[in-house]
Design a protein around this motif. Sequence first.
Motif, PDB file in Angstrom:
ATOM      1  N   ALA A 108      -8.567   2.538   6.972  1.00 28.40           N
ATOM      2  CA  ALA A 108      -7.787   2.161   5.892  1.00 28.40           C
ATOM      3  C   ALA A 108      -6.139   2.442   5.789  1.00 28.40           C
ATOM      4  N   ALA A 109      -6.056   3.805   6.244  1.00 31.52           N
ATOM      5  CA  ALA A 109      -4.428   4.225   6.286  1.00 31.52           C
ATOM      6  C   ALA A 109      -3.695   3.376   7.099  1.00 31.52           C
ATOM      7  N   VAL A 110      -4.318   2.638   8.298  1.00 30.14           N
ATOM      8  CA  VAL A 110      -3.721   1.745   9.064  1.00 30.14           C
ATOM      9  C   VAL A 110      -3.469   0.575   8.259  1.00 30.14           C
ATOM     10  N   ALA A 111      -4.357  -0.001   7.571  1.00 30.97           N
ATOM     11  CA  ALA A 111      -4.231  -1.104   6.771  1.00 30.97           C
ATOM     12  C   ALA A 111      -2.982  -1.106   5.799  1.00 30.97           C
ATOM     13  N   VAL A 112      -3.072   0.295   5.280  1.00 33.75           N
ATOM     14  CA  VAL A 112      -2.107   0.686   3.982  1.00 33.75           C
ATOM     15  C   VAL A 112      -0.762   0.512   4.859  1.00 33.75           C
ATOM     16  N   LEU A 113      -0.559   1.304   6.106  1.00 33.70           N
ATOM     17  CA  LEU A 113       0.648   1.013   6.717  1.00 33.70           C
ATOM     18  C   LEU A 113       1.091  -0.236   6.990  1.00 33.70           C
ATOM     19  N   ARG A 114       0.414  -1.199   7.368  1.00 27.15           N
ATOM     20  CA  ARG A 114       0.967  -2.616   7.657  1.00 27.15           C
ATOM     21  C   ARG A 114       1.181  -3.257   6.451  1.00 27.15           C
ATOM     22  N   THR A 115       0.625  -2.970   5.345  1.00 26.00           N
ATOM     23  CA  THR A 115       0.750  -3.802   3.940  1.00 26.00           C
ATOM     24  C   THR A 115       1.981  -3.017   2.985  1.00 26.00           C
ATOM     25  N   TYR A 116       1.856  -1.735   3.033  1.00 34.17           N
ATOM     26  CA  TYR A 116       2.829  -0.929   2.047  1.00 34.17           C
ATOM     27  C   TYR A 116       3.749  -0.166   2.781  1.00 34.17           C
ATOM     28  N   GLY A 117       3.644   0.263   3.916  1.00 36.22           N
ATOM     29  CA  GLY A 117       4.863   0.931   4.794  1.00 36.22           C
ATOM     30  C   GLY A 117       4.380   2.378   4.997  1.00 36.22           C
ATOM     31  N   THR A 118       5.148   2.884   5.570  1.00 30.40           N
ATOM     32  CA  THR A 118       5.143   4.352   6.187  1.00 30.40           C
ATOM     33  C   THR A 118       4.714   5.306   5.373  1.00 30.40           C
ATOM     34  N   THR A 119       5.568   5.500   4.310  1.00 32.34           N
ATOM     35  CA  THR A 119       5.582   6.641   3.284  1.00 32.34           C
ATOM     36  C   THR A 119       4.128   6.505   2.612  1.00 32.34           C
ATOM     37  N   GLU A 120       3.872   5.221   1.991  1.00 29.49           N
ATOM     38  CA  GLU A 120       2.536   4.944   1.230  1.00 29.49           C
ATOM     39  C   GLU A 120       1.356   5.289   2.114  1.00 29.49           C
ATOM     40  N   ALA A 121       1.574   4.906   3.286  1.00 30.46           N
ATOM     41  CA  ALA A 121       0.304   5.227   4.390  1.00 30.46           C
ATOM     42  C   ALA A 121       0.104   6.561   4.674  1.00 30.46           C
ATOM     43  N   ILE A 122       1.135   7.510   4.815  1.00 33.72           N
ATOM     44  CA  ILE A 122       0.891   9.115   5.060  1.00 33.72           C
ATOM     45  C   ILE A 122       0.311   9.454   3.568  1.00 33.72           C
ATOM     46  N   LEU A 123       0.980   9.341   2.358  1.00 35.95           N
ATOM     47  CA  LEU A 123       0.378   9.796   1.449  1.00 35.95           C
ATOM     48  C   LEU A 123      -1.122   9.319   1.157  1.00 35.95           C
ATOM     49  N   PHE A 124      -1.476   8.137   1.261  1.00 35.07           N
ATOM     50  CA  PHE A 124      -2.600   7.613   1.157  1.00 35.07           C
ATOM     51  C   PHE A 124      -3.578   8.260   2.126  1.00 35.07           C
TER      52      PHE A 124
END
Length: 306
Positions: free
Chosen positions: A79-95
């Motif tokens: 899920a974090a990989v999907a967030v990384l591709r969609t919303y960027g690095t910062t959002e993915a790390i926090l997610f």
Amino acid sequence: MVRRPTEGPGHKDEPDLPPNLFVIGLLHDLKEGGYSRRAWAAFWRASWIRSLQIFQLNDELRASWLRFSIVGVMGIMLAAVAVLRTYGTTEAILFFLTSLLWWGVLMFDLALHLGLMVNLESGELQSSLGWPNRLTEVRGFAAVWVVWGAHWASQGSYLPLVGVFGLAAFTDLVDGWLARRRHASTRWGRLYDPFMDGIFFSVAAISLAVIGILPQWLAALVTLRYAFPIVGGIAFQLVRRRTLKVRHTPWGRASSASIALTVFAAAAATFFQVPFTTIGPVLYVIVGITALGAFVTILLKGIEQV
């Protein structure tokens, strides 16, 4: 020999939740100790030792917990990989960090309460978590993803929010059905199903209220609806010094169903850009009436009614 579920008025096909003699003994010791710091320390120490014993002595159940924990971590990573591709690095790390933290809390709690995986029909400790309990745990975990879904919805991206609600709705519908169909109802499931409902739907209602999809008073009502029996149940155990039977009632089920329908409909209406003001007030009234019915049932029949 497997005992069939005990049926009673209004509780068809729901096995009675037998008393937990170990916990009852601890509650009596706590009372005799005057609820002092020393008594509380002894209470938690005995609970901790008991939990460790069950965790260490039941290899199959422990392995089932470990597999479930690892699969959850893998799901979070994907899920974090999907967030990384969609919303960027910062959002993915926090997610990733918040999801991993919440999953860790839930898995730690689950490990401590593996002793509650007692089948209510056979009276025996199960050798695995079972799918009904896994689905219930997933619903509780989904609360953190609802917060993220609401965050992205406030930025105009509604699909994650609707997806999380769909996942939660699926687990809520299927876990109880599976438990009854497979005769796999457990003490853990009976206690934690309403608790996980409370976590998910309270967080969902609050999150939707924060971004303006639901009114704040409704979020407060939903939170109170679930917090009241949980807090009351804890107080009941301390005062009466016995474990809860936990009875599901028609009003309780109707209240949970109306809350689920309202929060999902609100999110879906926003996603499809359909005005929620048309059906929203009707759903609010239904939530209010069913919540009132649930409260009255608790007041008349006791805090064990959920």
